[in-house]
Design a protein around this motif. Structure first.
Motif, PDB file in Angstrom:
ATOM      1  N   ILE A   2      -6.127 -18.702 -14.608  1.00 12.80           N
ATOM      2  CA  ILE A   2      -5.288 -17.718 -13.915  1.00 12.80           C
ATOM      3  C   ILE A   2      -6.173 -16.709 -13.183  1.00 12.80           C
ATOM      4  O   ILE A   2      -7.098 -16.134 -13.758  1.00 12.80           O
ATOM      5  N   VAL A   3      -5.871 -16.537 -11.898  1.00 13.79           N
ATOM      6  CA  VAL A   3      -6.547 -15.527 -11.078  1.00 13.79           C
ATOM      7  C   VAL A   3      -5.483 -14.507 -10.699  1.00 13.79           C
ATOM      8  O   VAL A   3      -4.401 -14.891 -10.243  1.00 13.79           O
ATOM      9  N   THR A   4      -5.749 -13.233 -10.901  1.00 12.04           N
ATOM     10  CA  THR A   4      -4.756 -12.217 -10.535  1.00 12.04           C
ATOM     11  C   THR A   4      -5.288 -11.371  -9.383  1.00 12.04           C
ATOM     12  O   THR A   4      -6.482 -11.089  -9.304  1.00 12.04           O
ATOM     13  N   ILE A   5      -4.368 -11.004  -8.497  1.00 12.85           N
ATOM     14  CA  ILE A   5      -4.711 -10.089  -7.397  1.00 12.85           C
ATOM     15  C   ILE A   5      -3.666  -8.979  -7.391  1.00 12.85           C
ATOM     16  O   ILE A   5      -2.489  -9.231  -7.121  1.00 12.85           O
ATOM     17  N   ASP A   6      -4.086  -7.783  -7.733  1.00 13.43           N
ATOM     18  CA  ASP A   6      -3.194  -6.628  -7.702  1.00 13.43           C
ATOM     19  C   ASP A   6      -3.685  -5.647  -6.650  1.00 13.43           C
ATOM     20  O   ASP A   6      -4.822  -5.739  -6.175  1.00 13.43           O
ATOM     21  N   ALA A   9       0.512  -2.017  -1.397  1.00 15.12           N
ATOM     22  CA  ALA A   9       1.111  -2.738  -0.278  1.00 15.12           C
ATOM     23  C   ALA A   9       0.201  -2.656   0.937  1.00 15.12           C
ATOM     24  O   ALA A   9      -0.402  -1.611   1.194  1.00 15.12           O
ATOM     25  N   GLY A  10       0.092  -3.757   1.665  1.00 18.38           N
ATOM     26  CA  GLY A  10      -0.640  -3.740   2.931  1.00 18.38           C
ATOM     27  C   GLY A  10      -2.132  -3.967   2.805  1.00 18.38           C
ATOM     28  O   GLY A  10      -2.835  -3.988   3.812  1.00 18.38           O
ATOM     29  N   ALA A  11      -2.626  -4.162   1.605  1.00 19.19           N
ATOM     30  CA  ALA A  11      -4.071  -4.398   1.448  1.00 19.19           C
ATOM     31  C   ALA A  11      -4.423  -5.847   1.778  1.00 19.19           C
ATOM     32  O   ALA A  11      -5.593  -6.210   1.844  1.00 19.19           O
ATOM     33  N   LEU A 138      -7.268  -5.410  -4.933  1.00 13.39           N
ATOM     34  CA  LEU A 138      -7.559  -5.352  -3.505  1.00 13.39           C
ATOM     35  C   LEU A 138      -6.922  -4.101  -2.909  1.00 13.39           C
ATOM     36  O   LEU A 138      -5.710  -3.891  -3.053  1.00 13.39           O
ATOM     37  N   PHE A 139      -7.727  -3.296  -2.245  1.00 11.94           N
ATOM     38  CA  PHE A 139      -7.182  -2.082  -1.634  1.00 11.94           C
ATOM     39  C   PHE A 139      -7.774  -1.916  -0.237  1.00 11.94           C
ATOM     40  O   PHE A 139      -8.641  -2.694   0.181  1.00 11.94           O
TER      41      PHE A 139
END
Ligand code: C5P
Length: 234
Positions: A2-6, A9-11, A138-139
């Motif tokens: 499992i890979v998570t990306i949090d 919005a808009g990143a 990710l930002f």
């Protein structure tokens, strides 16, 4: 795996998650689409979003399927209907509800069970999959994020000013970060990536390198894809 990306919005989370999943041969789960689908159903039923009992009743009548890039709500294709500013705005109280979050996280875990999958959202690395093998947060600079979102909405034929997009985004960032349940924060073991100065491909190149480094069995096959355990459509 499992890979998570949090992240906010808009990143570029959705695009990055989708592309990363494709490159790795993994499945992809857009958890924001799940909150949006419940919001749409609630608006249709005049559900009181501040009442947990009403929300629990609403959820009992919701059946979600996410085949490919589509979102099916009780067999109806609602993929386009959930991408409007109205749904975005109304999703706040739905995403703050304990009963909704509990149910959606349960569904997310069921979907991910036994799969190689990239899961994207706000709480994937913290709440839904705290033991995920690889986590990203990710930002990007808020003005750049709003610019991207504005371009996207215009490309979809929606008329909205940049100032409105920026203001709605700020409200959403504050709301997502300040809510009591599952606030948007980076997991302590998440890799933080700033996408402001980078193209989508550059961001995904970096993610892909990190995932492959962490999991030796993710070496690409001769056709450039990584074998995935899961063959079933979401
Ligand atoms: O990412 P997206 O904009 O599609 O998310 C829609 C809504 O669902 C937002 O209000 C966001 O805060 C919420 N959400 C959430 N947890 C997730 C994914 C999305 O609270 N894992």
């Amino acid at each position: 795996m499992i890979v998570t990306i949090d992240g906010p919005a808009g990143a570029g989370k959705s695009s990055a998650a989708r592309l990363l999943a494709r490159r790795l041969g993994f499945d992809f789960l857009d958890t924001g689409a799940m909150y949006r689908a419940v919001t749409l159903q609630g608006l249709r039923c005049n559900c009181n979003f501040t009442n947990e009992t009403d929300l629990a009743k609403l959820l009992a009548d919701v059946r979600l399927e996410l085949p490919g890039d589509r979102v099916l709500l009780n067999d109806e294709d609602i993929s386009a209907l959930i991408r409007t500013p109205e749904i975005t705005a109304a999703s706040g109280p739905v995403a703050s509800s304990k009963v909704v979050r509990t149910k959606l996280v349960e569904w997310q875990r069921q979907i991910a069970d036994g799969r190689d999958i990239v899961c994207e959202g706000r709480d994937q690395g913290t709440i839904a999959f705290p033991r995920a093998e690889c986590k990203f947060f990710l930002f990007a600079d808020p003005v750049e994020r709003a610019r991207r979102r504005h371009r996207e909405l215009e490309a979809n034929g929606q008329t909205i000013s940049f100032a409105e997009v920026l203001q709605a985004q700020q409200a959403r960032d504050t709301r997502d970060a300040a809510r009591d349940i599952a606030p948007m924060v980076a997991a302590v073991d998440a890799i933080k990536l700033d996408s402001t100065q980078y193209t989508l491909d550059e961001v995904v190149d970096k993610m892909e390198r990190i995932v492959r480094e962490r999991i030796p069995r993710c070496e690409p096959t001769s056709d450039g894809r990584t074998p995935s355990r899961s063959r079933v459509q979401l």
